[in-house]
Scaffold this motif. Structure first.
Motif, PDB file in Angstrom:
ATOM      1  N   GLU A  15       0.824  -1.206   0.000  1.00 18.66           N
ATOM      2  CA  GLU A  15       0.000   0.000   0.000  1.00 18.66           C
ATOM      3  C   GLU A  15       0.860   1.259   0.000  1.00 18.66           C
ATOM      4  O   GLU A  15       0.576   2.231  -0.719  1.00 18.66           O
ATOM      5  CB  GLU A  15      -0.931   0.001   1.206  1.00 18.66           C
ATOM      6  CG  GLU A  15      -1.858   1.203   1.269  1.00 18.66           C
ATOM      7  CD  GLU A  15      -2.765   1.186   2.488  1.00 18.66           C
ATOM      8  OE1 GLU A  15      -3.482   2.187   2.702  1.00 18.66           O
ATOM      9  OE2 GLU A  15      -2.753   0.187   3.232  1.00 18.66           O
ATOM     10  N   ARG A  18       2.449   1.718  -3.504  1.00 21.51           N
ATOM     11  CA  ARG A  18       1.454   2.185  -4.473  1.00 21.51           C
ATOM     12  C   ARG A  18       1.082   3.652  -4.221  1.00 21.51           C
ATOM     13  O   ARG A  18       0.919   4.437  -5.169  1.00 21.51           O
ATOM     14  CB  ARG A  18       0.200   1.313  -4.398  1.00 21.51           C
ATOM     15  CG  ARG A  18       0.380  -0.101  -4.967  1.00 21.51           C
ATOM     16  CD  ARG A  18      -0.937  -0.856  -4.949  1.00 21.51           C
ATOM     17  NE  ARG A  18      -0.843  -2.199  -5.467  1.00 21.51           N
ATOM     18  CZ  ARG A  18      -0.921  -2.539  -6.746  1.00 21.51           C
ATOM     19  NH1 ARG A  18      -1.088  -1.583  -7.655  1.00 21.51           N
ATOM     20  NH2 ARG A  18      -0.846  -3.800  -7.123  1.00 21.51           N
ATOM     21  N   LYS A  19       0.944   4.023  -2.948  1.00 20.71           N
ATOM     22  CA  LYS A  19       0.554   5.396  -2.635  1.00 20.71           C
ATOM     23  C   LYS A  19       1.648   6.387  -3.006  1.00 20.71           C
ATOM     24  O   LYS A  19       1.358   7.470  -3.541  1.00 20.71           O
ATOM     25  CB  LYS A  19       0.214   5.516  -1.148  1.00 20.71           C
ATOM     26  CG  LYS A  19      -0.358   6.885  -0.792  1.00 20.71           C
ATOM     27  CD  LYS A  19      -0.854   6.931   0.642  1.00 20.71           C
ATOM     28  CE  LYS A  19      -1.442   8.300   0.968  1.00 20.71           C
ATOM     29  NZ  LYS A  19      -1.940   8.360   2.371  1.00 20.71           N
ATOM     30  N   ALA A  21       3.770   6.129  -5.398  1.00 19.01           N
ATOM     31  CA  ALA A  21       3.733   6.291  -6.850  1.00 19.01           C
ATOM     32  C   ALA A  21       2.534   7.130  -7.277  1.00 19.01           C
ATOM     33  O   ALA A  21       2.648   8.001  -8.158  1.00 19.01           O
ATOM     34  CB  ALA A  21       3.695   4.926  -7.516  1.00 19.01           C
ATOM     35  N   ALA A  22       1.392   6.886  -6.646  1.00 23.20           N
ATOM     36  CA  ALA A  22       0.176   7.602  -7.027  1.00 23.20           C
ATOM     37  C   ALA A  22       0.246   9.083  -6.685  1.00 23.20           C
ATOM     38  O   ALA A  22      -0.259   9.934  -7.430  1.00 23.20           O
ATOM     39  CB  ALA A  22      -1.032   6.960  -6.347  1.00 23.20           C
ATOM     40  N   VAL A  23       0.879   9.398  -5.561  1.00 27.13           N
ATOM     41  CA  VAL A  23       0.905  10.780  -5.084  1.00 27.13           C
ATOM     42  C   VAL A  23       2.076  11.571  -5.656  1.00 27.13           C
ATOM     43  O   VAL A  23       1.926  12.739  -6.037  1.00 27.13           O
ATOM     44  CB  VAL A  23       0.946  10.799  -3.539  1.00 27.13           C
ATOM     45  CG1 VAL A  23       1.173  12.209  -3.011  1.00 27.13           C
ATOM     46  CG2 VAL A  23      -0.345  10.207  -2.972  1.00 27.13           C
ATOM     47  N   MET A  26       3.314   9.447 -10.499  1.00 29.21           N
ATOM     48  CA  MET A  26       2.462   9.461 -11.680  1.00 29.21           C
ATOM     49  C   MET A  26       1.890  10.842 -12.029  1.00 29.21           C
ATOM     50  O   MET A  26       1.763  11.166 -13.220  1.00 29.21           O
ATOM     51  CB  MET A  26       1.351   8.428 -11.530  1.00 29.21           C
ATOM     52  CG  MET A  26       1.856   6.993 -11.590  1.00 29.21           C
ATOM     53  SD  MET A  26       2.871   6.647 -13.067  1.00 29.21           S
ATOM     54  CE  MET A  26       1.649   6.813 -14.369  1.00 29.21           C
ATOM     55  N   PRO A  27       1.564  11.714 -11.058  1.00 28.39           N
ATOM     56  CA  PRO A  27       1.104  13.049 -11.459  1.00 28.39           C
ATOM     57  C   PRO A  27       2.170  13.854 -12.208  1.00 28.39           C
ATOM     58  O   PRO A  27       1.818  14.816 -12.915  1.00 28.39           O
ATOM     59  CB  PRO A  27       0.754  13.712 -10.117  1.00 28.39           C
ATOM     60  CG  PRO A  27       0.446  12.576  -9.208  1.00 28.39           C
ATOM     61  CD  PRO A  27       1.403  11.496  -9.601  1.00 28.39           C
ATOM     62  N   TYR A 130       7.540  -2.179  -8.508  1.00 31.18           N
ATOM     63  CA  TYR A 130       6.256  -1.628  -8.945  1.00 31.18           C
ATOM     64  C   TYR A 130       6.468  -0.696 -10.129  1.00 31.18           C
ATOM     65  O   TYR A 130       7.163   0.311 -10.025  1.00 31.18           O
ATOM     66  CB  TYR A 130       5.589  -0.871  -7.801  1.00 31.18           C
ATOM     67  CG  TYR A 130       4.229  -0.303  -8.145  1.00 31.18           C
ATOM     68  CD1 TYR A 130       3.297  -1.049  -8.862  1.00 31.18           C
ATOM     69  CD2 TYR A 130       3.871   0.982  -7.743  1.00 31.18           C
ATOM     70  CE1 TYR A 130       2.045  -0.532  -9.169  1.00 31.18           C
ATOM     71  CE2 TYR A 130       2.615   1.512  -8.038  1.00 31.18           C
ATOM     72  CZ  TYR A 130       1.709   0.738  -8.752  1.00 31.18           C
ATOM     73  OH  TYR A 130       0.475   1.252  -9.054  1.00 31.18           O
ATOM     74  N   PRO A 132       4.278   1.570 -12.082  1.00 28.03           N
ATOM     75  CA  PRO A 132       2.918   2.123 -12.046  1.00 28.03           C
ATOM     76  C   PRO A 132       2.340   2.430 -13.422  1.00 28.03           C
ATOM     77  O   PRO A 132       1.134   2.263 -13.636  1.00 28.03           O
ATOM     78  CB  PRO A 132       3.073   3.389 -11.198  1.00 28.03           C
ATOM     79  CG  PRO A 132       4.523   3.759 -11.309  1.00 28.03           C
ATOM     80  CD  PRO A 132       5.246   2.457 -11.423  1.00 28.03           C
ATOM     81  N   ASP A 135       1.063  -0.786 -14.721  1.00 37.97           N
ATOM     82  CA  ASP A 135       0.145  -1.488 -13.810  1.00 37.97           C
ATOM     83  C   ASP A 135       0.681  -2.870 -13.464  1.00 37.97           C
ATOM     84  O   ASP A 135      -0.023  -3.879 -13.574  1.00 37.97           O
ATOM     85  CB  ASP A 135      -1.250  -1.592 -14.426  1.00 37.97           C
ATOM     86  CG  ASP A 135      -2.304  -2.054 -13.408  1.00 37.97           C
ATOM     87  OD1 ASP A 135      -2.092  -1.822 -12.198  1.00 37.97           O
ATOM     88  OD2 ASP A 135      -3.309  -2.659 -13.825  1.00 37.97           O
TER      89      ASP A 135
END
Length: 283
Positions: A15, A18-19, A21-23, A26-27, A130, A132, A135
């Motif tokens: 988790e 993934r977070k 990378a997401a925060v 990736m932006p 990971y 991202p 996926d």
């Protein structure tokens, strides 16, 4: 404490990865401004705001998950090389490469990944790879196998008689001596190409999509996650001194990683200049 964490805490690490990378990553993918990309040790050694922010995010999150652990991150070591010595200490160590394949990330190529490994006393205990933008999440725990997106993966063995597909240290990051070693792979039966993201190259070996790797640099953040992933998928690795590469000591370089032991020995002996045929020498 570490055994209990390995038994219960791994979903929280996933988790956190993934977070981050997401925060933080990736932006910024394909959105980087010129001032958000810097050089570290030359024009090909890049670092971005995503690298720095993702490592800060992971350092905080992983330290909370396992109190008393240390974090050895690529950017922290660049700022203070003394951080690297935690790999030789007694505390559990998180090894972090926030964006492995920064060159690809900057170019807008989706083949980059975040690498996290947990180690103690030089033994790699668990790893997360990971990607991202693809996926794709690959994980491994010592003694429990390797997985990609939840499915067990196996490295297998090369097809009999086929050229060995080998990814080697990229020429942008190699010295003249490195290139001398790697030139020994320019022989019949070897199809070599420069590597991209080290983490994704390890994953290709673990999935049987590549046969071997030959690396010339020792940075733990590039190798720790992938070494465990390949080992748990059935592969092997060795330095040119015919001993395993370890993250807690100085290693003879280059070193070879293969999808099985015979392939690893073949590449290792070529790098040594002592190959005696396709079956490989006696180790």
């Amino acid at each position: 404490m570490i055994d209990e964490f390995l038994a219960q805490g791994l979903p929280e690490v996933e988790e956190a990865v993934r977070k981050a990378a997401a925060v933080e990553i990736m932006p910024r993918f394909r959105q980087l401004a010129q001032h958000e990309v810097d050089e570290k040790n030359g024009p090909h050694d890049l670092v971005t705001v995503a690298d720095r922010k993702a490592e800060e995010h992971l350092t905080a999150a992983l330290s909370r998950l396992l109190p008393g652990s240390a974090v050895v991150g690529e950017e922290a070591v660049h700022a203070d090389p003394e951080v690297y010595t935690a790999l030789r200490g007694d505390a559990p160590v998180w090894i972090v490469d926030p964006v492995d394949g920064t060159r690809q990330f900057v170019q807008g190529d989706p083949h980059f990944c975040t690498l996290v490994a947990l180690a103690r006393h030089g033994e790699i205990l668990a790893s997360w790879t990971y990607a991202p933008a693809l996926d794709l999440l690959a994980t491994a725990v010592r003694g429990q196998g390797a997985y990609a997106n939840g499915e067990r993966i196996h490295s297998g063995s090369p097809d009999p008689g086929a050229d060995l597909r080998v990814a080697t240290a990229h020429p942008l990051y190699t010295s003249e001596e490195d290139r001398r070693f790697l030139s020994r792979l320019d022989v019949p039966g070897i199809a070599a190409r420069p590597c991209g993201s080290a983490g994704l190259e390890y994953l290709r070996v673990a999935r049987g999509e590549m046969d071997a790797l030959a690396f010339t640099w020792p940075s733990a953040w590039d190798h720790a996650a992938g070494l465990l992933l390949v080992a748990e998928a059935g592969g092997a690795q060795s330095t040119v001194d015919r001993v395993p590469f370890r993250i807690d000591r100085d290693n003879a370089l280059p070193f070879a990683v293969g999808r099985d032991e015979a392939t690893t020995l073949r590449i290792r002996e070529l790098l040594r200049g002592e190959d005696r045929g396709a079956c490989g020498p006696t180790p």
